[in-house]
Design an enzyme around this catalytic site. Sequence first.
Site, PDB file in Angstrom:
ATOM      1  N   ARG A   1       0.842  -1.192   0.000  1.00 24.55           N
ATOM      2  CA  ARG A   1       0.000   0.000   0.000  1.00 24.55           C
ATOM      3  C   ARG A   1       0.882   1.248   0.000  1.00 24.55           C
ATOM      4  O   ARG A   1       1.903   1.310   0.691  1.00 24.55           O
ATOM      5  CB  ARG A   1      -0.930   0.022   1.222  1.00 24.55           C
TER       6      ARG A   1
ATOM      7  N   ASP B   1       4.766  -0.523  -6.915  1.00 27.95           N
ATOM      8  CA  ASP B   1       3.524  -0.897  -7.598  1.00 27.95           C
ATOM      9  C   ASP B   1       2.357  -0.085  -7.071  1.00 27.95           C
ATOM     10  O   ASP B   1       1.273  -0.121  -7.637  1.00 27.95           O
ATOM     11  CB  ASP B   1       3.248  -2.394  -7.402  1.00 27.95           C
TER      12      ASP B   1
ATOM     13  N   GLU C   1      -2.723   7.534  -5.365  1.00 24.20           N
ATOM     14  CA  GLU C   1      -2.949   6.945  -6.683  1.00 24.20           C
ATOM     15  C   GLU C   1      -4.403   6.988  -7.138  1.00 24.20           C
ATOM     16  O   GLU C   1      -4.695   6.650  -8.292  1.00 24.20           O
ATOM     17  CB  GLU C   1      -2.447   5.506  -6.713  1.00 24.20           C
TER      18      GLU C   1
ATOM     19  N   HIS D   1      -0.157  -0.530  -9.969  1.00 25.12           N
ATOM     20  CA  HIS D   1      -0.945  -1.387  -9.082  1.00 25.12           C
ATOM     21  C   HIS D   1      -1.416  -2.649  -9.807  1.00 25.12           C
ATOM     22  O   HIS D   1      -2.604  -2.989  -9.832  1.00 25.12           O
ATOM     23  CB  HIS D   1      -2.141  -0.618  -8.517  1.00 25.12           C
ATOM     24  N   THR D   2      -0.462  -3.349 -10.388  1.00 22.79           N
ATOM     25  CA  THR D   2      -0.780  -4.539 -11.176  1.00 22.79           C
ATOM     26  C   THR D   2      -0.157  -5.817 -10.621  1.00 22.79           C
ATOM     27  O   THR D   2      -0.220  -6.862 -11.270  1.00 22.79           O
ATOM     28  CB  THR D   2      -0.316  -4.351 -12.634  1.00 22.79           C
ATOM     29  N   ALA D   3       0.424  -5.763  -9.431  1.00 25.00           N
ATOM     30  CA  ALA D   3       1.063  -6.959  -8.883  1.00 25.00           C
ATOM     31  C   ALA D   3       0.076  -8.111  -8.723  1.00 25.00           C
ATOM     32  O   ALA D   3       0.445  -9.281  -8.835  1.00 25.00           O
ATOM     33  CB  ALA D   3       1.715  -6.640  -7.537  1.00 25.00           C
TER      34      ALA D   3
END
Length: 327
Positions: free
Chosen positions: A232, A256, A261, A293-295
């Site tokens: 986060r 990430d 965001e 934020h694609t992990a």
Amino acid sequence: MKLFLYCFRDFDEKAQFDSLQEINDFTYAATSAYPDFDNAELAAGFDAISTTPTRLDRALLEKFHSLGVRFILNRSIGVDHVDLDAARRLGMRVGKVSYGPQTVANYAIMLMMMCLRNMRQITEQAALQNFTLKGKVGRDISSCTIGVIGTGQIGATVVRHLQSFGCRVLAYDCYINPALERLCDYVDLDELFKESDVITLHIPSDDSNFHLLNSHAFNQMKKGVVVVNTARGPLIDTDALIVALENGKVSGAALDVLEDENGLYYHNRMGECIANRQMAQLKAFPNVILSPHTAFYSNDVVRSMAEHTIRNLFDMAAGRENPLIVT
């Protein structure tokens, strides 16, 4: 049961919810928009709404409650974006999803290796046909000490998978996992900061760990440390990170997630002037990797998120509890 989905993606989620609708007694409608006061009326008459992470504050929850919505089904593993106290006062149930930890764990390890091997510089310069070696020498992860903050499911998987590389692993958590004690050394945060070549974050965000990595923490770290965050954004004081990058204390960062965001990730902002100076500064560093934020994003996880959303819907309606229902 009637479900209204916000932030809906036709290109991957629709097939999952359509297939679940064939075997479960619910109907759904959806929009790609994020929930706000302008589109809240779309959910009028629905039992539940579902969304990916976006701020659901008291006023917006009250609006949905007035429209008859009783269940908030987050298609995310965290719920720090929801005013849970307000939800409790309104009698609204709030749920989250779960998914296998390997997807995020492996992504975090990938980011570690990309930073250590200077992959941003290598790929960007190669795209310009600059195939020289100067400034691109990397470090081998096998010779590094990796500090893992948080040994829940994802952090524990990172610890296990790092064994294949032969690196030394330090770990910090409020609760020691006995199954990991032979795979890593549990230490306090001060020691982890001082000894780690790479620090990776795998804890939820709350008031107790806001800006866990701040100027004081960076000052304790080794010169040349690499920082990875797939957890986060608020765990890192971005301004302090920028200073640490500028003075060389941090030799690379792979993020990430970012502090601010909302309104950025998962939106197409091509050609726009984005009012986020921290992001602009981070993008300017050749040793910083930003991924949007694609992990979490894999086929298995998308399916799992849809399944847990529907499970939560029916459990809430029936008054059943499950570990994914948080209020």
